[in-house]
Design a protein around this motif. Structure first.
Motif, PDB file in Angstrom:
ATOM      1  N   LEU A  24      -7.718  14.211  10.897  1.00 62.63           N
ATOM      2  CA  LEU A  24      -6.608  14.677  10.061  1.00 62.63           C
ATOM      3  C   LEU A  24      -5.793  13.455   9.668  1.00 62.63           C
ATOM      4  O   LEU A  24      -5.182  12.806  10.514  1.00 62.63           O
ATOM      5  N   ASN A  25      -5.816  13.140   8.384  1.00 64.62           N
ATOM      6  CA  ASN A  25      -5.158  11.936   7.881  1.00 64.62           C
ATOM      7  C   ASN A  25      -3.840  12.337   7.231  1.00 64.62           C
ATOM      8  O   ASN A  25      -3.812  12.969   6.172  1.00 64.62           O
ATOM      9  N   THR A  26      -2.729  11.966   7.874  1.00 59.13           N
ATOM     10  CA  THR A  26      -1.401  12.388   7.409  1.00 59.13           C
ATOM     11  C   THR A  26      -0.686  11.311   6.598  1.00 59.13           C
ATOM     12  O   THR A  26       0.459  11.522   6.188  1.00 59.13           O
ATOM     13  N   VAL A  27      -1.325  10.175   6.374  1.00 56.47           N
ATOM     14  CA  VAL A  27      -0.653   9.042   5.725  1.00 56.47           C
ATOM     15  C   VAL A  27      -0.533   9.294   4.223  1.00 56.47           C
ATOM     16  O   VAL A  27      -1.518   9.591   3.547  1.00 56.47           O
ATOM     17  N   ALA A  28       0.680   9.133   3.695  1.00 58.56           N
ATOM     18  CA  ALA A  28       0.948   9.418   2.279  1.00 58.56           C
ATOM     19  C   ALA A  28       1.036   8.148   1.445  1.00 58.56           C
ATOM     20  O   ALA A  28       1.675   8.133   0.404  1.00 58.56           O
ATOM     21  N   PRO A  43      -3.357   6.331  -6.395  1.00 53.23           N
ATOM     22  CA  PRO A  43      -4.601   6.753  -5.733  1.00 53.23           C
ATOM     23  C   PRO A  43      -5.032   5.828  -4.593  1.00 53.23           C
ATOM     24  O   PRO A  43      -4.738   4.634  -4.580  1.00 53.23           O
ATOM     25  N   HIS A  44      -5.763   6.426  -3.647  1.00 56.38           N
ATOM     26  CA  HIS A  44      -6.448   5.628  -2.630  1.00 56.38           C
ATOM     27  C   HIS A  44      -7.538   4.799  -3.308  1.00 56.38           C
ATOM     28  O   HIS A  44      -8.087   5.218  -4.339  1.00 56.38           O
ATOM     29  N   PRO A  45      -7.907   3.645  -2.749  1.00 56.18           N
ATOM     30  CA  PRO A  45      -9.100   2.947  -3.256  1.00 56.18           C
ATOM     31  C   PRO A  45     -10.297   3.885  -3.174  1.00 56.18           C
ATOM     32  O   PRO A  45     -10.418   4.681  -2.244  1.00 56.18           O
ATOM     33  N   SER A  46     -11.184   3.779  -4.141  1.00 59.71           N
ATOM     34  CA  SER A  46     -12.351   4.668  -4.184  1.00 59.71           C
ATOM     35  C   SER A  46     -13.203   4.509  -2.923  1.00 59.71           C
ATOM     36  O   SER A  46     -13.513   3.394  -2.512  1.00 59.71           O
TER      37      SER A  46
END
Length: 349
Positions: free
Chosen positions: A243-247, A274-277
């Motif tokens: 569970l990744n809670t980092v925003a 966006p997150h890196p692909s």
């Protein structure tokens, strides 16, 4: 009905005292005198229009706990004096397939948020829990069974609690499962508590050496500092669920590499960019998944509250008067809170 509240009149203005109008309870309405309201990152983003589309005046707050002070003529499930809560939603279409399944958060016609949602009430959009009272359709009111002295710490369960509970339940977390919780903040600290109570082996991930003991105190069986490659490598291919809670945008590959075959990493934080692909090969060759989850429906939120009451789970909080909200926002941006601010609504008087 005139009600004292705290809100903003523009994105670049500090929050201030204001008077708002609440509707007279209709046949299916519950009027709630608010005792406490949690402070969520979404409040800050909306007040400052960082997500766009904010309607002003904006009164945030969707982690509401209080007591019923009036009920409509057709309300049967609540009585005056009941301890209740209101979360992120106050309405949905009630006729799409998602609503029919009790998944109002995925309403195909868009749920009505507790604040900044369209409504017939003045001023044309919903006004949230930084206020003395609120009037809500009884279908969106929740029963709280925690003792009275825990109510302030219950408030963040209405968002942070259900945001982490829902994916843990959806992916059947329990005994025999190895679960990672990425980030130890408002969401992450609840994820650790809930996964531990469900019986999973819980590994907390943090970028800070100083949070090792904090994570263990919350219920983590192991703690990994994600900036130390050897610690990450030691857990390669071993997690059933993360569970990744980092925003904030970050390298997802570092965590998908830790999943077992058929493992899933679920994202619940929404970054501003966006997150890196991700490395798709890492997903394909392990049949791994990256997924997302949004709060929970009303029935599941009630289930979460009952689970937490039964296991003695509340959020770790710092209480503030509403007049300190702008300072709290700045501290929240610096992660300078363990782990959730809660407004004492008595300060609105």
């Amino acid at each position: 009905m005139p009600t004292h509240a705290y809100g903003a009149n523009a994105a670049d203005q500090a929050l201030q005292a204001m008077q708002i109008e609440r509707r007279t309870p209709g046949p299916h309405d519950v009027q709630i005198d608010i005792a406490f309201c949690g402070v969520c990152h979404s409040d800050l983003h909306t007040v400052r229009s960082e997500w766009g589309g904010t309607r002003y005046p904006c009164v945030p707050g969707h982690e509401i706990v209080g007591h019923v002070s009036a009920v409509g003529s057709d309300v049967t499930g609540f009585r005056i004096g009941d301890t209740v809560g209101v979360g992120c939603m106050v309405d949905s279409c009630q006729h799409c397939s998602a609503c029919a399944e009790g998944l109002e958060q995925y309403c195909q016609n868009g749920f009505v948020g507790t604040y900044n949602g369209k409504t017939a009430d003045p001023p044309g959009h919903t006004l949230g829990g930084y206020s003395q009272r609120i009037v809500v359709d009884d279908r969106f009111v929740l029963k709280i069974h925690h003792p009275e002295d825990q109510l302030a710490a219950v408030a963040p369960l209405l968002c942070a609690g259900i945001t982490t509970y829902s994916p843990l339940r959806h992916w059947n977390i329990g005994p025999g499962k190895k679960v990672g919780i990425v980030g130890i903040g408002g969401l992450g600290h609840m994820g650790i508590k809930l996964a531990h109570a469900m019986g999973a082996h819980v590994v907390a991930f943090t970028t800070s050496q100083g949070k090792r003991q904090d994570a263990r105190d919350l219920g983590a069986d192991e703690v990994v500092v994600s900036r130390i490659p050897a610690e990450m490598h030691a857990h390669g291919g071993s997690f059933d669920f993360i569970l990744n809670t980092v925003a904030a945008p970050h390298d997802l590959d570092a965590f998908t590499a830790l999943l077992k075959r058929d493992g899933t990493m679920c994202l619940v934080g929404v970054p501003a960019s966006p997150h890196p692909s991700p490395n798709i090969g890492q997903l394909i060759f392990g049949r791994r998944s990256i997924a997302g989850s949004l709060i929970g429906g009303i029935a599941e939120t009630q289930e979460m509250l009952d689970f937490c009451a039964g296991h003695g789970i509340v959020s770790d909080i710092e209480m503030i008067p509403v007049q300190h909200i702008d300072q709290a926002y700045e501290r929240m941006l610096r992660s300078d809170v363990k782990y959730r601010f809660v407004i004492d609504s008595a300060s609105l008087a």
